[in-house]
Every structure is written in C-alpha cells, then in structure tokens.
Enzyme design. Sequence first.
Site, short mmCIF file in Angstrom:
data_model
loop_
_atom_site.label_atom_id
_atom_site.label_comp_id
_atom_site.label_asym_id
_atom_site.label_seq_id
_atom_site.Cartn_x
_atom_site.Cartn_y
_atom_site.Cartn_z
N LYS A 132 59.92 63.56 21.56
CA LYS A 132 60.81 64.72 21.61
C LYS A 132 61.93 64.54 22.64
CE LYS A 132 58.99 67.26 18.38
NZ LYS A 132 59.64 67.30 17.04
N LYS A 161 56.13 71.30 7.33
CA LYS A 161 57.31 70.43 7.19
C LYS A 161 56.92 69.00 6.82
CE LYS A 161 59.50 70.28 11.07
NZ LYS A 161 59.12 69.02 11.69
N THR A 162 55.94 68.46 7.55
CA THR A 162 55.50 67.08 7.28
C THR A 162 54.76 67.02 5.94
OG1 THR A 162 55.32 66.65 9.64
CG2 THR A 162 54.12 65.17 8.19
N ARG A 180 46.79 64.58 16.51
CA ARG A 180 48.00 63.98 15.95
C ARG A 180 47.79 62.53 15.53
NH1 ARG A 180 52.88 67.00 15.24
NH2 ARG A 180 52.72 68.83 16.55
N ARG A 212 52.84 69.37 24.33
CA ARG A 212 54.04 69.26 25.17
C ARG A 212 53.99 70.30 26.29
NH1 ARG A 212 57.95 71.22 23.08
NH2 ARG A 212 57.08 71.90 21.11
N SER A 230 56.44 73.44 14.17
CA SER A 230 55.10 72.88 14.08
C SER A 230 54.17 73.82 13.32
CB SER A 230 54.60 72.72 15.51
OG SER A 230 53.68 71.70 15.53
N HIS A 281 66.20 69.56 13.36
CA HIS A 281 64.74 69.47 13.38
C HIS A 281 64.27 69.73 11.96
CE1 HIS A 281 60.64 71.01 14.96
NE2 HIS A 281 60.62 69.71 14.82
N ASP A 330 60.62 64.60 10.36
CA ASP A 330 60.78 65.51 11.50
C ASP A 330 62.19 65.64 12.08
OD1 ASP A 330 59.45 67.32 13.34
OD2 ASP A 330 59.71 65.81 14.87
#
Length: 552
Positions: free
Chosen positions: A220, A261-262, A341, A77, A257, A239, A276
Amino acid sequence: MSHNHHSQQSHPGAHHRLYHPDPEVLYHDSGIDYNHVEMNRNASVAKLYEDALRYEVGTIISSAGALVTSSGKKTGRSPKDKRIVDEPSTTEDIWWGPVNTKLSEHAFLINHERAVDYLNTRERLYVFDGFAGWDPKYRIKIRVVCARAYHCLFMRNMLIRPTPEELEHYGEPDFTILNAGAFPANRYTTGMTSTTSVAINFPRREMVILGTEYAGEMKKGVFTIMHYLMPKAGVLSLHSSANQGNDGDVTLFFGLSGTGKTTLSADPGRHLIGDDEHCWSDTGVFNIEGGCYAKCIDLSAEKEPEIFAAIRYGAVLENVVLDEDTRLVHYEDQTITENTRCAYPIEYIPNALIPCIGGHPKNIIMLTCDALGVLPPVSKLTSSQAMYHFISGYTSKMAGTEDGVIEPEATFSACFGQPFLVLHPTKYATMLAQRMHEHAADAWLINTGWNGGAYGKTGKRISLKYSRAIIDAIHSGELKKATYQTYPIFGLEIPTAVAGVPAEVLNPATAWQGSSSDFEQTVRKLAELFNTNFDKYKDQASADVIKAGPTL
C-alpha cells in the site's frame, strides 16, 4: 545472491550478471552498510523459501507448496501510524487531514537512521529491485531493502519482476522502501503516536517502516506513492481491479476490502488485468502491480477456483492456521486474524492478461458491502451519481481488515481508497468524470452486502452467484437494455429483472424480511449517513453532484 563481501566487495554475486558496477553508488545515501552482511539481491524463490524456513520462526510450507508465515503482532495495516513528510516542495499538493498526517523532515531522518542502524546489524539483508506500473511510459523503479526473506518474497510477488536484461540496466531506483519492521519506532520522537511508523518522504524518494511486520504496508506504500506521482503525470490512479472480455471490453471494479473486488474480477470468462491497483492514462488502463493479494478467509475451490489454485509454490500465505500433520490450510479458521492473506504472481491466474495493460473501460462497477441491507444489489448510475458515489466510497468495514474492527460498521472511504489518497478526493473524481465522459463508460453500483435485512438481524449476505449473474448481465449488454424503476430517497435506477437473480432480491423493499417501518427507518438512517459524510466535500463539488445524493 549471497556472496562473501570481504573477498569480492564490488561484485553482487558470482553467478548473477553484474548490473551495477559499484555498490557504493547502488546505495547512494541510504546508509546501508553492505560490507557486513550477506546481501541477497533479487534472490530466487527457492533461496527465499530456504532462508525463511531456516531463519524465521514459525514459517512452514503448506500442502499445496505455499510459504506459510506470520506477520507478527500486527495482522493488518496501521493507518493511524502513516505519515508524510511536510516540506516546501510538496506541502501545497497534499490533502492533509484524516489520512495524511504531517511529519517533520527531522523526525523522518531520526526514523530513517533508526531503520538503517537496525538493518546494518542484521547478518543478511534482502534487496528486491522491481517496477510499479506495467506501462513502460509511466512505470517507476522501486527498490525494497528488508531483513526478512518473507518480505522480499512478498514484494517479489507484488511488484513487476524485471527481466535479467532490465535488471542489468536497472540503475538508480526512483523510490526506496527501507523495511525495518521488526524494530520499533521511538515513541518519544516528535510526531510518533506508537511504536509503529510508516513514513514517506517524497523529495528523498524514500519510505521507512518501523514497528510492523505486516507486509501489506509495503504494497500500500507503493500505491500511495503512485497516487501522488501519477496524477502529476496526467494519469488517474485508482483503487480498483480490472478485467477484459474476449472482444477487448474493459471493466473497472472499485471497492474496499471485503466488497468482492478481487473475487469478482477473477472471472473465468474474462482476462484479469489486475485485482487491486490501476492507472487510467490517455491510452487505457494498466495494472500497477505484478501480483495479487487476496483475502483468504473462507476461501474454497468451489467459490473461488482461480484464487484457490494460485496458492502454490511461490505464493506467500499470511497468518493462516493449518493442520500440523497434513499441512492443509484451514481457511475458515480466524484464530490469528480474520484478515488472512495470500500474495502470488499475477501469472498464477490462468487467464491473466500479460502484459497487464488494457484499453479504455466500457463499464465502471462500484462495489459496496452494505451491512444495513438497504442498497439494491445493482443500480445504473448517471454520471453525477457516479461522481457522488465515487467521492462517498461507502461500504461497511468488515472485521479483520484493520486493527480493532470486530463487527461491520458503516464507513465512507473517498474514491473507494481513502487511506491511500495523497491529493484531495475531488482531484481524482474530476479526472474520473472527464475520462468516463470522454470514453462513454457506463457506471453501476453493486451491493455485495446484505439483503432482506441488516447484518445480525433478518438479512443475509447476497449470494456470490447472484452478484456474478448481475456482472454477467452488465457484460452481455442485457442490463443496458433492461427496464428500470426508481428507488426512492436514493434516486437509484433498479432493473426489474436480471437473468439468474430472483426478482424480489433486486429491490431492497420487496426483499426486506422485517417490518416496513423498520425498513423505512433503516433507509433514512443510511441516507443521513451519506449526507453527513458528503458535507465535507460540498465546498469542492458541483451542484449536480451534490444533487445526486439521497434526498430526505
């Protein structure tokens, strides 16, 4: 759907049930000229594969059947190039500053015109009409208009896919994303700092992308839109990932990130609500998205079986390196970027909860990746500490998630999602505190980063199996009943034992491999970083929340 517009202008596809009588209305004032292009609306996965392979250089199919593609020069990003239009109806609400930079309406219209002109020169365009938010009461209709089949497939995976009947009665979108990412912004347009621009205009309900083909900007962007609209509707946007146990208990995982989390929410023993982005309403939590977006660096079937198996036909792999002959992906290869990704529909996770809606959370887990190695692998938080750590949003920014980050650096991201916040962080934190109090949720701080020392020194990353064991102990209720000791300076409560985790790992002081003076210095260093960061929220935080921080 591709069709010949000249012979049949008002028919969006012969074997596609008509769901809007007039394309003129469909595109209202977005300016897209549908007469000159092949228009592919909510095209099938197969059609998007064919077009991406045919027209987009360097696109190939992996041995598992995923579409492998490149996002071009930008592989992450561009937060510094994000802008929100400053206009009278929204300016008072928006948290202007480091995240939300003002853009004039005039400059937005220049960018809009530039995007439209570019899109109108393309031979083919892709439109995807989908939803954000699984709860029908709060969901919004998002239309994506783009020139790359890869972008369309990506958003087909990430948005909630409408049924044929929903598509037929779709009507006007609530928000339109115009992705002209292959075309640059004009650097001489007032307010531009580079050839990249990601701009949102709330009254026009539009988002315009120029100068970056990184698909994550669209995902996003939707999240940013929800961060504005949902709190206005009395719903907390977060988030976080979320999962649900067999007896209906829901856990939220906050984390930036690279914190896990994932990975940690994809738990074979629980049902995945989402990986997410979530909302917490008066009835419980719901996922914003229809898919998952996982980091692929060092991915393996052993460590993350659910994610590994989800990378198949229909999934999009970005910026990975693969073997020319076998088409096997080298997940450890970071030649292109460390931020490799994969985007896939949530139903590719075998135990996903569909529809992605759960009850009120019982446990709130805040994940941090501490590269200094001084935060405990797990601590139980009081409600004031939960607010403090939520507003702080500490982690170490790992390499690859943003342009220019090469080694871990301490970073604070308010509400564990600062780049996507639109309102002031304390607004979200207050809503979170109210909901946690109302539904008696327990809060935990989990460090998935370093233990035994700092990154690059004596420390090593906490093993994923220990982090999983800690989370299992939270879910089984073992940690609620455990014996605790207080960790000095930070005032955190650390359990003295957790099944499956060596006792010395639990306390950073006993795990430390270096000298004790080095340890104390490092703890103080992190405490100072926390205090300095929190100074900017003190004027809007209550006394008990301020007290919940480290004391030096």
